[in-house]
Design a protein around this motif. Structure first.
Motif, mmCIF file in Angstrom:
data_model
loop_
_atom_site.group_PDB
_atom_site.id
_atom_site.type_symbol
_atom_site.label_atom_id
_atom_site.label_comp_id
_atom_site.label_asym_id
_atom_site.label_seq_id
_atom_site.Cartn_x
_atom_site.Cartn_y
_atom_site.Cartn_z
ATOM 1 N N LEU A 7 0.823 -1.213 0.000
ATOM 2 C CA LEU A 7 0.000 0.000 0.000
ATOM 3 C C LEU A 7 0.855 1.260 0.000
ATOM 4 O O LEU A 7 0.516 2.256 -0.658
ATOM 5 N N VAL A 8 1.984 1.223 0.697
ATOM 6 C CA VAL A 8 2.926 2.347 0.662
ATOM 7 C C VAL A 8 3.475 2.528 -0.755
ATOM 8 O O VAL A 8 3.574 3.648 -1.260
ATOM 9 N N LEU A 9 3.826 1.427 -1.397
ATOM 10 C CA LEU A 9 4.326 1.494 -2.774
ATOM 11 C C LEU A 9 3.263 2.058 -3.721
ATOM 12 O O LEU A 9 3.565 2.925 -4.559
ATOM 13 N N ILE A 10 2.037 1.610 -3.582
ATOM 14 C CA ILE A 10 0.959 2.140 -4.427
ATOM 15 C C ILE A 10 0.800 3.637 -4.199
ATOM 16 O O ILE A 10 0.662 4.412 -5.155
ATOM 17 N N VAL A 70 2.680 1.660 12.629
ATOM 18 C CA VAL A 70 3.367 0.369 12.746
ATOM 19 C C VAL A 70 4.187 0.345 14.039
ATOM 20 O O VAL A 70 4.153 -0.633 14.793
ATOM 21 N N TYR A 71 4.886 1.439 14.322
ATOM 22 C CA TYR A 71 5.723 1.530 15.524
ATOM 23 C C TYR A 71 4.896 1.378 16.799
ATOM 24 O O TYR A 71 5.356 0.775 17.772
ATOM 25 N N THR A 72 3.681 1.933 16.789
ATOM 26 C CA THR A 72 2.827 1.867 17.980
ATOM 27 C C THR A 72 1.925 0.634 17.965
ATOM 28 O O THR A 72 0.983 0.550 18.753
ATOM 29 N N ASN A 73 2.232 -0.315 17.089
ATOM 30 C CA ASN A 73 1.513 -1.596 17.027
ATOM 31 C C ASN A 73 0.024 -1.448 16.743
ATOM 32 O O ASN A 73 -0.809 -2.115 17.373
ATOM 33 N N ALA A 74 -0.310 -0.600 15.801
ATOM 34 C CA ALA A 74 -1.704 -0.479 15.386
ATOM 35 C C ALA A 74 -2.173 -1.828 14.851
ATOM 36 O O ALA A 74 -1.397 -2.539 14.204
ATOM 37 N N PRO A 75 -3.413 -2.180 15.104
ATOM 38 C CA PRO A 75 -3.926 -3.430 14.529
ATOM 39 C C PRO A 75 -3.832 -3.366 12.999
ATOM 40 O O PRO A 75 -4.280 -2.398 12.391
ATOM 41 N N LEU A 76 -3.219 -4.378 12.407
ATOM 42 C CA LEU A 76 -2.964 -4.337 10.971
ATOM 43 C C LEU A 76 -4.239 -4.270 10.138
ATOM 44 O O LEU A 76 -4.266 -3.577 9.120
ATOM 45 N N ASP A 77 -5.288 -4.943 10.557
ATOM 46 C CA ASP A 77 -6.523 -4.873 9.771
ATOM 47 C C ASP A 77 -7.083 -3.449 9.764
ATOM 48 O O ASP A 77 -7.551 -2.958 8.738
ATOM 49 N N LYS A 78 -6.986 -2.777 10.885
ATOM 50 C CA LYS A 78 -7.433 -1.382 10.975
ATOM 51 C C LYS A 78 -6.531 -0.488 10.125
ATOM 52 O O LYS A 78 -7.012 0.389 9.392
ATOM 53 N N LEU A 79 -5.229 -0.704 10.202
ATOM 54 C CA LEU A 79 -4.280 0.084 9.425
ATOM 55 C C LEU A 79 -4.499 -0.128 7.928
ATOM 56 O O LEU A 79 -4.515 0.830 7.147
ATOM 57 N N HIS A 80 -4.686 -1.365 7.520
ATOM 58 C CA HIS A 80 -4.940 -1.662 6.108
ATOM 59 C C HIS A 80 -6.185 -0.919 5.620
ATOM 60 O O HIS A 80 -6.176 -0.310 4.546
ATOM 61 N N MET A 83 -5.468 2.778 5.301
ATOM 62 C CA MET A 83 -4.582 3.053 4.166
ATOM 63 C C MET A 83 -5.329 2.933 2.839
ATOM 64 O O MET A 83 -5.157 3.762 1.938
ATOM 65 N N ILE A 84 -6.175 1.927 2.720
ATOM 66 C CA ILE A 84 -6.972 1.776 1.503
ATOM 67 C C ILE A 84 -7.940 2.940 1.361
ATOM 68 O O ILE A 84 -8.123 3.485 0.262
ATOM 69 N N ALA A 85 -8.536 3.363 2.469
ATOM 70 C CA ALA A 85 -9.437 4.523 2.427
ATOM 71 C C ALA A 85 -8.682 5.771 1.970
ATOM 72 O O ALA A 85 -9.201 6.567 1.172
ATOM 73 N N TRP A 86 -7.454 5.949 2.461
ATOM 74 C CA TRP A 86 -6.647 7.103 2.043
ATOM 75 C C TRP A 86 -6.353 7.035 0.551
ATOM 76 O O TRP A 86 -6.477 8.041 -0.155
ATOM 77 N N LEU A 87 -5.969 5.849 0.077
ATOM 78 C CA LEU A 87 -5.675 5.694 -1.351
ATOM 79 C C LEU A 87 -6.908 5.990 -2.204
ATOM 80 O O LEU A 87 -6.815 6.692 -3.218
ATOM 81 N N LEU A 88 -8.056 5.489 -1.796
ATOM 82 C CA LEU A 88 -9.285 5.756 -2.551
ATOM 83 C C LEU A 88 -9.639 7.241 -2.520
ATOM 84 O O LEU A 88 -10.061 7.806 -3.542
ATOM 85 N N ALA A 89 -9.450 7.865 -1.362
ATOM 86 C CA ALA A 89 -9.717 9.307 -1.263
ATOM 87 C C ALA A 89 -8.774 10.096 -2.159
ATOM 88 O O ALA A 89 -9.186 11.039 -2.848
ATOM 89 N N LEU A 113 -6.848 14.088 4.549
ATOM 90 C CA LEU A 113 -6.063 14.593 5.688
ATOM 91 C C LEU A 113 -6.567 13.971 6.988
ATOM 92 O O LEU A 113 -5.766 13.527 7.827
ATOM 93 N N GLY A 114 -7.874 13.912 7.136
ATOM 94 C CA GLY A 114 -8.452 13.282 8.327
ATOM 95 C C GLY A 114 -8.076 11.817 8.445
ATOM 96 O O GLY A 114 -7.798 11.315 9.541
ATOM 97 N N ILE A 115 -8.037 11.133 7.313
ATOM 98 C CA ILE A 115 -7.633 9.722 7.322
ATOM 99 C C ILE A 115 -6.170 9.588 7.721
ATOM 100 O O ILE A 115 -5.813 8.692 8.495
ATOM 101 N N SER A 116 -5.323 10.483 7.242
ATOM 102 C CA SER A 116 -3.913 10.452 7.655
ATOM 103 C C SER A 116 -3.778 10.642 9.159
ATOM 104 O O SER A 116 -2.964 9.977 9.810
ATOM 105 N N ILE A 117 -4.584 11.533 9.709
ATOM 106 C CA ILE A 117 -4.566 11.758 11.162
ATOM 107 C C ILE A 117 -5.054 10.502 11.883
ATOM 108 O O ILE A 117 -4.473 10.095 12.908
ATOM 109 N N ALA A 118 -6.092 9.865 11.352
ATOM 110 C CA ALA A 118 -6.579 8.615 11.947
ATOM 111 C C ALA A 118 -5.508 7.530 11.899
ATOM 112 O O ALA A 118 -5.344 6.769 12.858
ATOM 113 N N ILE A 119 -4.769 7.465 10.794
ATOM 114 C CA ILE A 119 -3.672 6.486 10.699
ATOM 115 C C ILE A 119 -2.632 6.788 11.765
ATOM 116 O O ILE A 119 -2.144 5.879 12.445
#
Length: 125
Positions: A7-10, A70-80, A83-89, A113-119
């Motif tokens: 997702l970072v690469l995309i 990632v550093y703060t151990n966010a749940p990966l399913d939530k992070l994914h 991130m997908i929501a940010w990409l779609l936005a 921007l709000g999604i980035s803050i949520a991430i």
């Protein structure tokens, strides 16, 4: 974790997509002076180039937010999902920018921007 990397690469390829859209189908593209050529664009091509610039501006915060999640151990399913929501936005942002839908473009910019803050805080919420 592999999904995060993809997702970072995309996300990193979004400016390339915008540049490609700006150049698409132009027979006058000057690869010897691409910045000068891009600076003279008008209409939807100029807006695609502007979307490219804004996408470059949005990426550092997104990347840092993801790294800290990632550093703060966010749940990966939530992070994914975020991130997908940010990409779609951001894809919607590019679409609205090119189509000259300024109000929708600005609304989607604020959403991304709000999604980035949520991430950023996804490891703490």
């Amino acid at each position: 974790m592999t999904t995060v990397l993809w997702l970072v690469l995309i996300a990193a390829m979004l400016p390339v997509l915008c540049a490609g859209i700006a150049k698409y189908g132009s027979k006058e593209f000057d690869n010897h002076n691409p910045r000068e050529w891009m600076g003279k664009l008008e209409g939807w091509r100029a807006r695609a180039n502007a979307a490219q610039s804004n996408t470059f501006e949005a990426l550092p915060f997104f990347f840092i937010a993801v790294a800290l999640a990632v550093y703060t151990n966010a749940p990966l399913d939530k992070l994914h999902m975020l991130m997908i929501a940010w990409l779609l936005a951001r894809l919607a942002y590019v679409w609205f920018y090119i189509r000259d839908k300024s109000t929708l473009r600005s609304a989607v910019w604020a959403l991304s921007l709000g999604i980035s803050i949520a991430i950023l805080f996804s490891g703490r919420i």
